[in-house]
Design an enzyme around this catalytic site. Structure first.
Site, short mmCIF file in Angstrom:
data_model
loop_
_atom_site.label_atom_id
_atom_site.label_comp_id
_atom_site.label_asym_id
_atom_site.label_seq_id
_atom_site.Cartn_x
_atom_site.Cartn_y
_atom_site.Cartn_z
N ASN A 114 -19.18 -39.99 37.91
CA ASN A 114 -18.64 -39.77 39.27
C ASN A 114 -17.99 -41.03 39.84
O ASN A 114 -18.32 -41.44 40.97
CB ASN A 114 -19.74 -39.25 40.21
CG ASN A 114 -20.14 -37.82 39.92
OD1 ASN A 114 -21.25 -37.55 39.50
ND2 ASN A 114 -19.22 -36.88 40.13
N ASP B 245 -12.68 -35.24 35.93
CA ASP B 245 -13.13 -34.26 36.92
C ASP B 245 -12.38 -34.57 38.22
O ASP B 245 -11.32 -33.98 38.50
CB ASP B 245 -14.66 -34.38 37.07
CG ASP B 245 -15.25 -33.53 38.19
OD1 ASP B 245 -14.50 -32.86 38.91
OD2 ASP B 245 -16.50 -33.55 38.38
N SER C 12 -26.88 -29.97 34.65
CA SER C 12 -26.54 -31.32 35.07
C SER C 12 -27.79 -31.94 35.68
O SER C 12 -28.33 -31.41 36.65
CB SER C 12 -25.40 -31.25 36.09
OG SER C 12 -25.16 -32.52 36.65
N LEU D 231 -26.17 -35.85 31.78
CA LEU D 231 -26.91 -36.84 32.55
C LEU D 231 -25.96 -37.53 33.52
O LEU D 231 -24.86 -37.93 33.14
CB LEU D 231 -27.51 -37.92 31.63
CG LEU D 231 -28.42 -37.45 30.50
CD1 LEU D 231 -28.89 -38.66 29.69
CD2 LEU D 231 -29.62 -36.68 31.04
N GLU E 243 -17.65 -38.35 31.37
CA GLU E 243 -16.90 -37.76 32.48
C GLU E 243 -16.66 -38.78 33.60
O GLU E 243 -17.59 -39.41 34.08
CB GLU E 243 -17.71 -36.56 33.01
CG GLU E 243 -17.06 -35.76 34.12
CD GLU E 243 -17.93 -34.54 34.51
OE1 GLU E 243 -18.87 -34.18 33.77
OE2 GLU E 243 -17.66 -33.97 35.58
N ASP F 140 -21.94 -38.16 33.10
CA ASP F 140 -20.98 -38.09 34.20
C ASP F 140 -21.25 -39.24 35.16
O ASP F 140 -22.34 -39.36 35.71
CB ASP F 140 -21.14 -36.75 34.93
CG ASP F 140 -20.12 -36.55 36.04
OD1 ASP F 140 -19.24 -37.41 36.23
OD2 ASP F 140 -20.19 -35.50 36.72
#
Ligand code: SMG
Ligand code: MG
Length: 368
Positions: A192, A240, A136, A163, A215, A190
């Site tokens: 977040n 996630d 990651s 990434l 993600e 991702d």
């Protein structure tokens, strides 16, 4: 098996490279270890994945330590004979606190398996001796720096690159990495939770880059928006932060919000629930992979055991020790050709370097 005492240790481990995500910059891993010792003198290790600040979820490491010391450890110590399967029911009166609960369950499970000489991967039902792993890569100041970081990881043999993206650092870096390394590298991103409903069109443009998955673009509780994006994109949507149990995983999959699942034992309350999550995803035909929380060798060993289960068909965020720490607290994990060996010893399968742990310890407390 009875637990005689639970020791909580805090360690400060500097990261080899600062890690920037849409949450902010992390330069040090503030580690919380849970060490459970049985009345027979067997020691089991758990690692709490909570970060220093409550940015990934509500939990944070100071709070997790307090919750374990005040509520979870006393509940387990008062119970008499226990196995790991008892930890969740014994602590279910305390709402949430999944990362804290997972760390306690892991320590009890490690002690239980070491007592009988059984390996964690074997206990969980692992079917492979090595697992494919990825790396990651954090957000960088410039796209050129990102390309160089990716190059060095590819040189080390990693075949899957993730990434980190956020608004303003998404299409350009993904284009640059695809241009530099071609269509064959396995690439995923991702966010977040950094995006909002107004970003749907922009995110849809990521379909041009043949990503393995996208993600967690939206808030943890926004299944509807993830489902809408999944409808509009060819790239599979992976969740996630949203997936907190086997049950919420089933709900997210049925809502059309989750086409691939990231499994982190800490996020769902432990390795036993993580296995149930794996089983639910498999039953609903959803591929899974093992997420990471910048674990030390202790958590990494257990994650490799989990990733040995049959449904883990995508490479995990389980990188070699050198990706995170100059010196790990177990023998270093080293990927070979993009894969890593699942530990085979009793319990989590590796020995903890207690001298090294002692040298890194900033505080400790023992609960009896
Ligand atoms: O352990 O290699 C690792 C880190 C993997 O990117 C990673 N984790 O959202 O998946 C994620 C993040 C959570 C931690 S952000 C500090
Ligand atoms: Mg993630």
């Amino acid at each position: 098996m009875r637990i005689d005492n639970v020791e909580l240790r805090r360690l400060k481990m500097p990261l080899v490279t600062p890690f920037r995500t849409s949450f902010g910059l992390q330069t040090v891993r503030d580690v919380l270890l849970v060490v459970a010792t049985t009345t027979d003198g067997v020691t089991g290790y758990g690692e709490c994945v909570a970060l220093a600040d409550p940015v990934y979820s509500e939990e944070y490491v100071d709070g997790a330590e307090r919750v374990i010391a005040r509520y979870l450890a006393p509940a387990v110590l008062a119970a008499g004979a226990v196995t790991a399967a008892d930890v969740a029911p014994l602590t279910s009166a305390f709402v949430g606190q999944r990362m804290a609960k997972a760390a306690v369950e892991m320590a009890v499970l490690d002690a239980q398996l070491r007592t009988v000489g059984m390996n964690l991967a074997e206990f969980l039902g692992g079917v492979r001796a090595t697992v494919e792993v990825g790396v990651s890569v954090g957000i960088t100041d410039t796209v050129a720096a990102l390309v160089e970081a990716v190059r060095s990881y590819l040189d080390e043999g990693y075949r899957r690159i993730k990434l980190k993206i956020q608004p303003g650092f998404d299409l350009l870096p993904v284009t640059a990495v695809r241009d530099a390394f071609g269509p064959d590298i396995l690439l995923q991103v991702d966010a977040n939770t950094a995006y909002r409903a107004g970003d749907l069109d922009r995110l849809t443009r990521l379909d041009e880059y043949d990503l393995l998955l996208l993600e967690q673009p939206f808030d943890h509780d926004d299944l509807e928006l993830h489902a809408e994006l999944a409808q509009r994109m060819r790239t599979p949507i992976c969740l996630d932060e949203s997936l907190t149990s086997a049950k919420t995983t089933a709900t997210a999959i049925r809502a059309g919000a989750c086409e691939i699942a990231n499994i982190k034992a800490g996020r769902v309350g432990g390795y036993l629930e993580a296995r149930r999550m794996h089983d639910v995803a498999a039953a609903l035909d959803v591929p899974v992979w093992c997420g990471g929380m910048l674990e030390t060798g202790i958590g990494r060993a257990a994650n490799l055991a989990l990733a040995a289960l049959p449904g883990f068909t995508l490479p995990g965020d389980i990188s070699g020790s050198a990706r995170y720490y100059r010196e790990d607290i177990t023998a270093p994990f080293v990927p070979v050709g993009g894969s890593m060996a699942v530990p085979t010893g009793p319990g989590i399968g590796v020995e903890v370097d207690e001298e090294r742990v002692a040298a890194l310890t900033t505080s400790r407390q023992v609960i009896r």
